[in-house]
Design an enzyme around this catalytic site. Structure first.
Site, PDB file in Angstrom:
ATOM      1  N   GLY A  96       0.821  -1.206   0.000  1.00  0.00           N
ATOM      2  CA  GLY A  96       0.000   0.000   0.000  1.00  0.00           C
ATOM      3  C   GLY A  96       0.854   1.254   0.000  1.00  0.00           C
ATOM      4  O   GLY A  96       2.061   1.206   0.255  1.00  0.00           O
ATOM      5  N   HIS A  97       0.201   2.356  -0.337  1.00  0.00           N
ATOM      6  CA  HIS A  97       0.867   3.657  -0.309  1.00  0.00           C
ATOM      7  C   HIS A  97       0.214   4.492   0.769  1.00  0.00           C
ATOM      8  O   HIS A  97      -1.002   4.509   0.889  1.00  0.00           O
ATOM      9  CB  HIS A  97       0.695   4.399  -1.639  1.00  0.00           C
ATOM     10  CG  HIS A  97       1.277   3.662  -2.802  1.00  0.00           C
ATOM     11  ND1 HIS A  97       2.624   3.648  -3.059  1.00  0.00           N
ATOM     12  CD2 HIS A  97       0.690   2.917  -3.763  1.00  0.00           C
ATOM     13  CE1 HIS A  97       2.840   2.926  -4.150  1.00  0.00           C
ATOM     14  NE2 HIS A  97       1.682   2.462  -4.592  1.00  0.00           N
ATOM     15  N   GLY A  98       1.018   5.207   1.519  1.00  0.00           N
ATOM     16  CA  GLY A  98       0.467   6.152   2.483  1.00  0.00           C
ATOM     17  C   GLY A  98       0.871   7.548   2.064  1.00  0.00           C
ATOM     18  O   GLY A  98       1.378   7.749   0.950  1.00  0.00           O
ATOM     19  N   ASN A  99       0.668   8.492   2.941  1.00  0.00           N
ATOM     20  CA  ASN A  99       1.059   9.863   2.605  1.00  0.00           C
ATOM     21  C   ASN A  99       2.562  10.035   2.669  1.00  0.00           C
ATOM     22  O   ASN A  99       3.129  10.833   1.936  1.00  0.00           O
ATOM     23  CB  ASN A  99       0.372  10.835   3.546  1.00  0.00           C
ATOM     24  CG  ASN A  99      -1.114  10.815   3.321  1.00  0.00           C
ATOM     25  OD1 ASN A  99      -1.587  11.167   2.243  1.00  0.00           O
ATOM     26  ND2 ASN A  99      -1.857  10.368   4.315  1.00  0.00           N
ATOM     27  N   GLY A 100       3.203   9.272   3.560  1.00  0.00           N
ATOM     28  CA  GLY A 100       4.641   9.437   3.715  1.00  0.00           C
ATOM     29  C   GLY A 100       5.451   8.568   2.775  1.00  0.00           C
ATOM     30  O   GLY A 100       6.541   8.937   2.351  1.00  0.00           O
ATOM     31  N   ASP A 206      -1.656   8.775  15.683  1.00  0.00           N
ATOM     32  CA  ASP A 206      -2.191   8.506  14.347  1.00  0.00           C
ATOM     33  C   ASP A 206      -3.091   7.269  14.374  1.00  0.00           C
ATOM     34  O   ASP A 206      -2.964   6.362  13.543  1.00  0.00           O
ATOM     35  CB  ASP A 206      -1.021   8.329  13.363  1.00  0.00           C
ATOM     36  CG  ASP A 206      -1.445   8.569  11.922  1.00  0.00           C
ATOM     37  OD1 ASP A 206      -2.584   9.039  11.697  1.00  0.00           O
ATOM     38  OD2 ASP A 206      -0.639   8.270  11.011  1.00  0.00           O
TER      39      ASP A 206
HETATM   40  P1  ATP Z   1      -0.719   7.270   6.294  1.00  0.00           P
HETATM   41  O1  ATP Z   1       0.477   7.438   5.462  1.00  0.00           O
HETATM   42  O2  ATP Z   1      -1.599   8.456   6.321  1.00  0.00           O
HETATM   43  O3  ATP Z   1      -0.381   6.755   7.649  1.00  0.00           O
HETATM   44  P2  ATP Z   1      -1.601   4.599   5.646  1.00  0.00           P
HETATM   45  O4  ATP Z   1      -1.553   4.118   7.059  1.00  0.00           O
HETATM   46  O5  ATP Z   1      -2.721   4.073   4.807  1.00  0.00           O
HETATM   47  O6  ATP Z   1      -1.677   6.179   5.599  1.00  0.00           O
HETATM   48  P3  ATP Z   1       0.976   3.396   5.242  1.00  0.00           P
HETATM   49  O7  ATP Z   1       1.237   3.409   6.684  1.00  0.00           O
HETATM   50  O8  ATP Z   1       2.068   3.812   4.340  1.00  0.00           O
HETATM   51  O9  ATP Z   1      -0.275   4.307   4.878  1.00  0.00           O
HETATM   52  O10 ATP Z   1       0.503   1.934   4.848  1.00  0.00           O
HETATM   53  C1  ATP Z   1       0.042   1.628   3.565  1.00  0.00           C
HETATM   54  C2  ATP Z   1      -0.697   0.300   3.604  1.00  0.00           C
HETATM   55  O11 ATP Z   1       0.248  -0.753   3.755  1.00  0.00           O
HETATM   56  C3  ATP Z   1      -1.650   0.151   4.798  1.00  0.00           C
HETATM   57  O12 ATP Z   1      -2.908   0.701   4.514  1.00  0.00           O
HETATM   58  C4  ATP Z   1      -1.688  -1.354   4.980  1.00  0.00           C
HETATM   59  O13 ATP Z   1      -2.728  -1.891   4.193  1.00  0.00           O
HETATM   60  C5  ATP Z   1      -0.339  -1.824   4.461  1.00  0.00           C
HETATM   61  N1  ATP Z   1       0.561  -2.183   5.591  1.00  0.00           N
HETATM   62  C6  ATP Z   1       1.268  -1.352   6.360  1.00  0.00           C
HETATM   63  N2  ATP Z   1       1.997  -2.017   7.276  1.00  0.00           N
HETATM   64  C7  ATP Z   1       1.731  -3.338   7.074  1.00  0.00           C
HETATM   65  C8  ATP Z   1       2.174  -4.559   7.715  1.00  0.00           C
HETATM   66  N3  ATP Z   1       3.026  -4.552   8.733  1.00  0.00           N
HETATM   67  N4  ATP Z   1       1.674  -5.729   7.254  1.00  0.00           N
HETATM   68  C9  ATP Z   1       0.795  -5.747   6.210  1.00  0.00           C
HETATM   69  N5  ATP Z   1       0.340  -4.647   5.585  1.00  0.00           N
HETATM   70  C10 ATP Z   1       0.798  -3.448   5.994  1.00  0.00           C
END
Ligand code: ATP
Ligand code: MG
Length: 370
Positions: A96-100, A206
């Protein structure tokens, strides 16, 4: 049973490809039985080498023997010994992609372990990089079944990689509407995770569904809490917007405390119960960051309430308490654990979450790529 076997088969195939330890198949009687009566005999089928299930045992024989011997605790020790580096990591799928940044499923060659690696581009000085690394130190000490395992972090050029435990069920934001009896067990784990962090004087900062992860064993773990102020600040510089799960006092720029985490807990669980963001006027299309003006209704309006006819009285009360506009009126950590909704579901029954995660993954798989 068919769904369970097919799910297990695909897991074994994946574990084999990744050179992982093959988990034994666990057989549970049907989901419709009362939870306490399920798997009362602790049934397990041994699918390791030499066992009756030839397909799976062949898969396990194909593994390097040393990977079978290493216990999870040992691995954690090896990985946490500052030995994490880019050369040992093979990036696989994007989770997945997040904001960071971007989260990858990755294979750690030396341990044979599957990891989730979050890669965040950061253009900062060496001095700040060192500060972040030292602020992250506390993560090695975090030891709770409700907090994601941390294996290490490293900088390569202008990006930091944070290596954590991989959760095969992913985050809760993609699960639509979650039934109350499942959500209750998830809430217990989240409250325990938060209580643990608060006991270490760490505020999560968060709390939101995408930072609550689940796996097929029925575990629920928190991730992405703000242990490193410098990391949080450096990421914040690269994107603009305000988090829709933030408490009203935080949106108005006032002080942040444990109570603000409690608000975010409340709004997250309200969303998970309804299957939509609780403020209809706020459309969360992608991600949780919004222009500040759009979130002003959270500050100005009365908090939304769960419809009483659809949800139990303790659940409605729990959310209402967490989403009090005045921070001091929200439950304190000890009140959260003692709330009837949490007490009711604090029965250690991970099977309920496990069965639900497996079923949802199976449904997603049968629907194919969206
Ligand atoms: P933000 O950047 O605003 O925190 P977010 O939480 O959706 O948003 P990320 O923390 O970058 O973004 O995570 C992106 C995605 O990756 C998540 O929504 C999740 O589905 C997946 N992910 C993150 N960590 C794990 C992990 N440890 N195991 C499995 N999937 C994960
Ligand atoms: Mg996240």
């Amino acid at each position: 049973m068919k769904a369970m076997l097919s799910y297990y088969y695909s897991t074994v195939m994946e574990q084999q490809v990744n050179g992982q330890l093959i988990e034994p198949l666990q057989i549970y009687p049907r989901a419709c039985k009362p939870p306490g009566k399920r798997n009362i005999h602790g049934l397990k089928v041994n699918t390791r080498a030499g066992a009756a299930n030839s397909g799976a045992s062949a898969a396990s024989e194909a593994l390097p023997s040393n990977s079978l011997k290493k216990s999870s605790a040992e691995l954690k020790k090896i990985l946490a010994n500052g030995q994490m580096n880019e050369q040992d990591i093979r990036y696989r799928d994007i989770l997945g992609h997040g904001n960071g940044g971007t989260v990858y499923k990755a294979y750690h060659v030396r341990s044979g372990k599957i990891l989730a690696v979050k890669v965040i581009p950061l253009d900062i000085t060496l001095e700040l990089q060192k500060q972040i690394m030292s602020e992250l130190e506390i993560l090695y000490k975090c030891d709770s079944s409700y907090i994601i395992g941390f294996y290490g972090a490293f900088f390569v050029e202008n990006r930091i990689s944070l290596c954590t435990e991989f959760m095969d069920g992913g985050s809760l934001d993609v699960y639509r509407k979650i039934p109350e009896h499942v959500l209750g067990r998830i809430a217990v784990a989240v409250v325990k995770g938060l209580t643990y962090l608060w006991s270490l004087k760490i505020l999560h900062r968060d709390v939101k569904p995408s930072n609550m992860l689940v796996n097929t064993r029925g575990q629920v773990k928190l991730c992405d809490f703000g242990v490193s102020t410098q990391l949080v600040n450096s990421i914040a510089k690269t994107y603009v917007g305000t988090n829709a799960y933030m408490a009203p006092e935080r949106i108005s720029g006032e002080q942040y405390g444990i109570h603000s985490d409690v608000w975010s807990l409340g709004i997250s669980f309200m969303e998970l119960a309804l299957g939509r963001f609780p403020y209809p006027q706020i459309q969360k299309n992608q991600g949780s960051l919004m222009p500040l003006q759009l979130l002003q209704c959270i500050v100005d309006e009365e908090s939304p309430v769960l419809p009483a006819g659809e949800f139990s009285e303790p659940f409605v009360h729990f959310i209402t308490q967490c989403m009090k506009k005045q921070p001091k009126e929200r439950p304190a950590p000890e009140d959260l654990m003692g709330h009837p909704f949490v007490v009711q579901y604090n029965d250690g029954n991970a099977e309920v979450v496990s069965m639900w995660v497996c079923r949802m993954l199976e449904e997603r798989r049968s629907q194919g790529p969206q």
